[in-house]
Design a protein around this motif. Structure first.
Motif, PDB file in Angstrom:
ATOM      1  N   LEU A 105       0.836  -7.300  -9.101  1.00 47.62           N
ATOM      2  CA  LEU A 105      -0.019  -7.092  -8.093  1.00 47.62           C
ATOM      3  C   LEU A 105      -0.097  -5.398  -7.663  1.00 47.62           C
ATOM      4  O   LEU A 105       1.023  -5.077  -7.322  1.00 47.62           O
ATOM      5  N   VAL A 106      -1.287  -5.035  -7.655  1.00 45.30           N
ATOM      6  CA  VAL A 106      -1.123  -3.466  -7.424  1.00 45.30           C
ATOM      7  C   VAL A 106      -1.892  -3.035  -5.980  1.00 45.30           C
ATOM      8  O   VAL A 106      -3.093  -3.482  -5.926  1.00 45.30           O
ATOM      9  N   PHE A 107      -1.368  -2.085  -5.160  1.00 42.72           N
ATOM     10  CA  PHE A 107      -2.106  -1.981  -3.908  1.00 42.72           C
ATOM     11  C   PHE A 107      -1.724  -0.406  -3.844  1.00 42.72           C
ATOM     12  O   PHE A 107      -0.775   0.110  -3.958  1.00 42.72           O
ATOM     13  N   PHE A 108      -2.896   0.407  -3.548  1.00 42.48           N
ATOM     14  CA  PHE A 108      -2.883   1.578  -3.167  1.00 42.48           C
ATOM     15  C   PHE A 108      -3.113   1.605  -1.735  1.00 42.48           C
ATOM     16  O   PHE A 108      -4.116   0.929  -1.165  1.00 42.48           O
ATOM     17  N   SER A 109      -2.679   2.755  -1.070  1.00 43.66           N
ATOM     18  CA  SER A 109      -2.958   2.893   0.424  1.00 43.66           C
ATOM     19  C   SER A 109      -2.780   4.259   0.933  1.00 43.66           C
ATOM     20  O   SER A 109      -2.158   5.182   0.216  1.00 43.66           O
ATOM     21  N   ALA A 110      -3.532   4.418   1.881  1.00 39.05           N
ATOM     22  CA  ALA A 110      -3.606   5.868   2.482  1.00 39.05           C
ATOM     23  C   ALA A 110      -2.651   5.863   3.572  1.00 39.05           C
ATOM     24  O   ALA A 110      -1.659   6.680   3.616  1.00 39.05           O
ATOM     25  N   TYR A 111      -2.714   4.935   4.348  1.00 36.55           N
ATOM     26  CA  TYR A 111      -1.951   4.962   5.787  1.00 36.55           C
ATOM     27  C   TYR A 111      -0.719   4.298   5.438  1.00 36.55           C
ATOM     28  O   TYR A 111       0.311   4.559   6.391  1.00 36.55           O
ATOM     29  N   GLY A 112      -0.647   3.304   4.605  1.00 37.43           N
ATOM     30  CA  GLY A 112       0.854   2.664   4.391  1.00 37.43           C
ATOM     31  C   GLY A 112       0.605   1.201   5.108  1.00 37.43           C
ATOM     32  O   GLY A 112       1.733   0.631   4.949  1.00 37.43           O
ATOM     33  N   ASN A 113      -0.118   1.021   5.887  1.00 34.49           N
ATOM     34  CA  ASN A 113      -0.147  -0.355   6.826  1.00 34.49           C
ATOM     35  C   ASN A 113      -0.232  -1.369   5.936  1.00 34.49           C
ATOM     36  O   ASN A 113       0.494  -2.492   5.882  1.00 34.49           O
ATOM     37  N   ARG A 114      -0.895  -1.386   4.830  1.00 32.23           N
ATOM     38  CA  ARG A 114      -1.161  -2.306   3.926  1.00 32.23           C
ATOM     39  C   ARG A 114      -0.063  -2.627   3.050  1.00 32.23           C
ATOM     40  O   ARG A 114       0.476  -3.733   2.876  1.00 32.23           O
ATOM     41  N   ILE A 115       0.811  -1.632   2.760  1.00 34.77           N
ATOM     42  CA  ILE A 115       1.925  -1.721   2.055  1.00 34.77           C
ATOM     43  C   ILE A 115       2.974  -2.282   2.850  1.00 34.77           C
ATOM     44  O   ILE A 115       3.638  -3.226   2.582  1.00 34.77           O
ATOM     45  N   SER A 116       3.031  -1.863   4.085  1.00 31.49           N
ATOM     46  CA  SER A 116       4.098  -2.459   4.967  1.00 31.49           C
ATOM     47  C   SER A 116       4.079  -4.010   5.287  1.00 31.49           C
ATOM     48  O   SER A 116       4.784  -4.702   5.221  1.00 31.49           O
ATOM     49  N   GLY A 117       2.735  -4.199   5.533  1.00 31.26           N
ATOM     50  CA  GLY A 117       2.305  -5.488   5.786  1.00 31.26           C
ATOM     51  C   GLY A 117       2.651  -6.401   4.666  1.00 31.26           C
ATOM     52  O   GLY A 117       3.173  -7.484   5.011  1.00 31.26           O
ATOM     53  N   ILE A 118       2.121  -6.051   3.560  1.00 32.26           N
ATOM     54  CA  ILE A 118       2.197  -7.057   2.516  1.00 32.26           C
ATOM     55  C   ILE A 118       3.624  -7.154   1.740  1.00 32.26           C
ATOM     56  O   ILE A 118       4.030  -7.942   1.568  1.00 32.26           O
ATOM     57  N   SER A 119       4.491  -6.225   2.056  1.00 31.98           N
ATOM     58  CA  SER A 119       5.760  -6.248   1.404  1.00 31.98           C
ATOM     59  C   SER A 119       6.818  -6.832   2.422  1.00 31.98           C
ATOM     60  O   SER A 119       7.838  -7.187   2.015  1.00 31.98           O
ATOM     61  N   ASN A 120       6.371  -6.667   3.727  1.00 35.84           N
ATOM     62  CA  ASN A 120       7.270  -7.073   4.733  1.00 35.84           C
ATOM     63  C   ASN A 120       6.990  -8.298   5.967  1.00 35.84           C
ATOM     64  O   ASN A 120       7.937  -8.555   6.276  1.00 35.84           O
ATOM     65  N   ALA A 121       5.619  -8.317   5.838  1.00 29.69           N
ATOM     66  CA  ALA A 121       5.518  -9.535   6.860  1.00 29.69           C
ATOM     67  C   ALA A 121       5.908 -10.818   6.596  1.00 29.69           C
ATOM     68  O   ALA A 121       6.147 -11.184   5.401  1.00 29.69           O
ATOM     69  N   ARG A 122       5.935 -11.753   7.554  1.00 28.06           N
ATOM     70  CA  ARG A 122       6.399 -12.892   7.428  1.00 28.06           C
ATOM     71  C   ARG A 122       5.673 -13.836   6.364  1.00 28.06           C
ATOM     72  O   ARG A 122       6.574 -14.426   5.621  1.00 28.06           O
ATOM     73  N   LYS A 123       4.554 -13.810   6.592  1.00 29.02           N
ATOM     74  CA  LYS A 123       3.839 -14.752   5.745  1.00 29.02           C
ATOM     75  C   LYS A 123       2.634 -13.859   5.118  1.00 29.02           C
ATOM     76  O   LYS A 123       2.145 -13.295   6.034  1.00 29.02           O
TER      77      LYS A 123
END
Ligand code: SF4
Length: 208
Positions: A105-123
């Motif tokens: 799955l590939v995600f590009f991000s400008a601010y990084g919140n998407r990367i942080s959320g997807i890689s680290n959120a509980r669910k």
């Protein structure tokens, strides 16, 4: 469901990612509501797919606490603060730029919140139309860079070279001349925590 999708869901299983299939966006939205408890807090990254599902509005209306960085009238600072809080919510939602048939799955991000959320959120619940599936990881990265991001820059009127001509000019897309959108890239190859990551694949074109 065609053979290609069966194979993809099988590939995710081996990568500890749960793949679910829905025929259309209405079914996908219902599935998301079903998967998330009404008491859960939600963070999300904005995307055309999420807008098409209308899921943020549905979750808000049924009483979930949603960290919505697009709340009208808020300041830029507040927007960034909500993005950060959203990554620590009970559930994080978003859509990838591309999915390879092999399961990455590939995600590009400008601010990084998407990367942080997807890689680290509980669910995490990821949703995507079948138009985002590509043959392999290389073509997924190419899709994200050369197709999806220029369209996103156009949509959001970002000052990038691709906003001007629809083509990526990676070498010159730097500050201060431009406001680069492709600042961070996340490739999910697998998930270590069982049950953390779900992908809802929708059998129609969604987003870009
Ligand atoms: S690197 Fe710059 S020009 Fe290339 S797709 Fe990303 S934002 Fe557009």
């Amino acid at each position: 469901m065609d053979e290609r999708i069966n194979k993809l869901i099988d590939s995710w299983k081996k990568r500890n990612i749960q793949g679910l299939y829905c025929n259309n966006k209405e079914e996908a939205a219902r599935k998301m509501l079903e998967l998330v408890p009404q008491t859960a807090s939600i963070g999300f990254s904005g995307s055309v797919t999420m807008d098409q599902l209308g899921i943020v509005k549905m979750l808000t209306e049924r009483g979930n606490s949603v960290f919505n960085q697009y709340t009208p009238g808020i300041t830029r600072e507040e927007n960034l603060r909500i993005r950060r809080l959203g990554t620590q919510a009970d559930y994080y939602m978003g859509s990838p730029n591309a999915i390879s048939e092999t399961g990455e799955l590939v995600f590009f991000s400008a601010y990084g919140n998407r990367i942080s959320g997807i890689s680290n959120a509980r669910k995490v619940i990821i949703v995507a139309g079948i138009n985002k599936i590509t043959q392999d990881l290389d073509s997924a990265l190419k899709r994200a860079r050369e197709y999806a991001t220029p369209l996103n820059c156009k949509r959001l009127e970002w000052n990038t070279p691709c906003f001007k001509d629809g083509t990526c000019h990676n070498d010159i897309c730097l500050f201060p001349e431009y406001k680069r959108m492709c600042c961070q890239i996340l490739v999910i190859e697998a998930e270590v925590a069982p049950e953390r990551l779900k992908v809802i694949l929708v059998g129609e074109e969604l987003g870009f």
